[in-house]
Scaffold this active site. Structure first.
Site, PDB file in Angstrom:
ATOM      1  N   SER A  62       0.864  -1.188   0.000  1.00  0.00           N
ATOM      2  CA  SER A  62       0.000   0.000   0.000  1.00  0.00           C
ATOM      3  C   SER A  62       0.897   1.234   0.000  1.00  0.00           C
ATOM      4  O   SER A  62       2.067   1.175   0.413  1.00  0.00           O
ATOM      5  CB  SER A  62      -0.881   0.001   1.249  1.00  0.00           C
ATOM      6  OG  SER A  62      -1.497   1.264   1.444  1.00  0.00           O
ATOM      7  N   TYR A 113      -2.083  -0.030  11.059  1.00  0.00           N
ATOM      8  CA  TYR A 113      -2.224  -0.424   9.646  1.00  0.00           C
ATOM      9  C   TYR A 113      -0.974  -0.017   8.875  1.00  0.00           C
ATOM     10  O   TYR A 113      -0.416  -0.809   8.097  1.00  0.00           O
ATOM     11  CB  TYR A 113      -3.463   0.221   9.019  1.00  0.00           C
ATOM     12  CG  TYR A 113      -3.576  -0.062   7.537  1.00  0.00           C
ATOM     13  CD1 TYR A 113      -3.902  -1.337   7.092  1.00  0.00           C
ATOM     14  CD2 TYR A 113      -3.332   0.929   6.583  1.00  0.00           C
ATOM     15  CE1 TYR A 113      -3.988  -1.616   5.724  1.00  0.00           C
ATOM     16  CE2 TYR A 113      -3.413   0.657   5.230  1.00  0.00           C
ATOM     17  CZ  TYR A 113      -3.743  -0.619   4.797  1.00  0.00           C
ATOM     18  OH  TYR A 113      -3.817  -0.892   3.453  1.00  0.00           O
TER      19      TYR A 113
END
Length: 359
Positions: free
Chosen positions: A242, A255
């Site tokens: 990501s 995260y």
């Protein structure tokens, strides 16, 4: 199992039983061709080879034709057969006395019940790959399988399990049919964000869920699949990271940490595996719609999950196409990382929210 143990004659009845249910199964026919070839029964081997490539022309190559002593005169209807391209192979560099292993590659995609994983499965099926999709929701896997036409469905296997459970991962892979057991491409896509709180207010259950899925799930699958790649001296592992694995953002904390871990693991795995001929790649998307990411992050709150109404993010198919591009480069090329974002996103916290300009 018998074939893997070297008891090839004991394996023959099982393949023939499979053909009694599905006579046109290309890989059962091809496996029998290989077995009879090894046993020295070249005439029988050739018959099963012909049946195999009549149902899957990709199994017919110059090497196989030579090894099985096949010519068009062996067929009642030679017009049905597609000639292999001589540009595909360099006969001088290949042992022409032995048939090739199946030329159809198998890709395993985790987290493929929706979003990027599902879009990636569709992209690889369209390119003729055999595809294994995994996920926790068996009904979603079954629904996708049932949506395919009969020919395409033969190229798909579904496995329902949770990547957080190592024993479940192990059992699922052991249950794969023989013609799906050689995994050429592993796509570690399963991942999620759960909650968006400051570190001092974070939910430990959210943290554990992200760590167990995003990091441990990737490790579980890589540990199970990479040994067979090392043994063969070839393979490709693609991790879905990501932009959060490159640029942190407020309240992303755990995260972000898991995606930084994916980036670090990808680089470290590459150092462990490159000398074995295995490519390790990564793709790092920005915001992506057509996924369940936002809904899961906000624990099912559909109003909170409406985060794409004032700009155009990527679509899941955009990421799938990039993953396919990574996987289909020549064997000497390894795309190490692709950072991909929509035009209205310039970084993890920079968005042009002036409207959806590209609808």
């Amino acid at each position: 199992l018998y074939e893997r143990l070297g008891l090839v004659q004991d394996a023959i009845p099982y393949f023939k039983k499979s053909l009694s249910f599905e006579p046109d199964h290309e890989f059962a026919n091809y496996d029998l061709a290989l077995i009879y070839f090894d046993l020295g029964e070249k005439t029988i081997a050739k018959e099963f080879y012909i049946r195999a490539f009549q149902n899957n022309p990709e199994l017919r190559t110059i090497v196989n034709d030579t090894a099985f002593h096949f010519s068009k005169s062996d067929l009642d209807d030679p017009g049905r057969i597609i000639d292999p391209s001589e540009d595909d192979l360099n006969p001088e560099s290949i042992d022409m006395t032995k048939p090739q292993a199946s030329t159809v590659k198998t890709v395993l995609i985790t987290g493929a019940t929706a979003g990027i994983g599902l879009a990636t499965a569709k992209a690889f099926l369209q390119e003729g790959y055999k595809v294994i999709i995994t996920g926790r929701r068996e009904d979603r896997l079954r629904s996708f399988s049932e949506s395919l036409d009969q020919k395409t469905s033969k190229s798909l296997q579904t496995l329902a399990f949770d990547v957080r459970d190592h024993k479940a991962c192990e059992k699922a892979l052991l249950d794969l049919p023989k013609d799906f057991q050689q995994i050429d491409v592993l796509i570690n896509n399963a991942g999620l964000a759960s909650g968006r709180d400051s570190i001092q207010e974070g939910d430990v259950e959210d943290w554990n869920r992200m760590i167990d899925t995003n990091i441990k799930g990737l490790l579980h699958m890589t540990r199970l699949v990479s040994p067979q790649m090392v043994k063969r001296g070839t393979g490709h592992i693609i991790n879905v990271c990501s932009i959060a694995g490159h640029q942190p953002y407020p309240k992303g904390n755990v995260y972000v940490a898991t995606k930084y871990a994916v980036d670090g693991l990808t680089q470290s795995m590459r150092l462990d595996l490159y000398e074995h001929g295995i490519r390790v790649s990564q793709i790092s998307p920005g915001a992506v719609e057509e996924t369940e990411f936002a809904r899961v992050r906000f624990h099912g709150d559909t109003e909170m999950a409406k985060i794409y109404e004032d700009y155009n993010p990527l679509k899941s198919t955009d990421v799938a196409e990039a993953i396919l591009f990574i996987a289909t480069r020549p064997p000497y090329v390894n795309i190490q990382d692709i950072i991909i974002m929509g035009t209205q996103q310039a970084g993890s916290t920079f968005f042009d929210r002036s409207g959806r300009k590209y609808d």
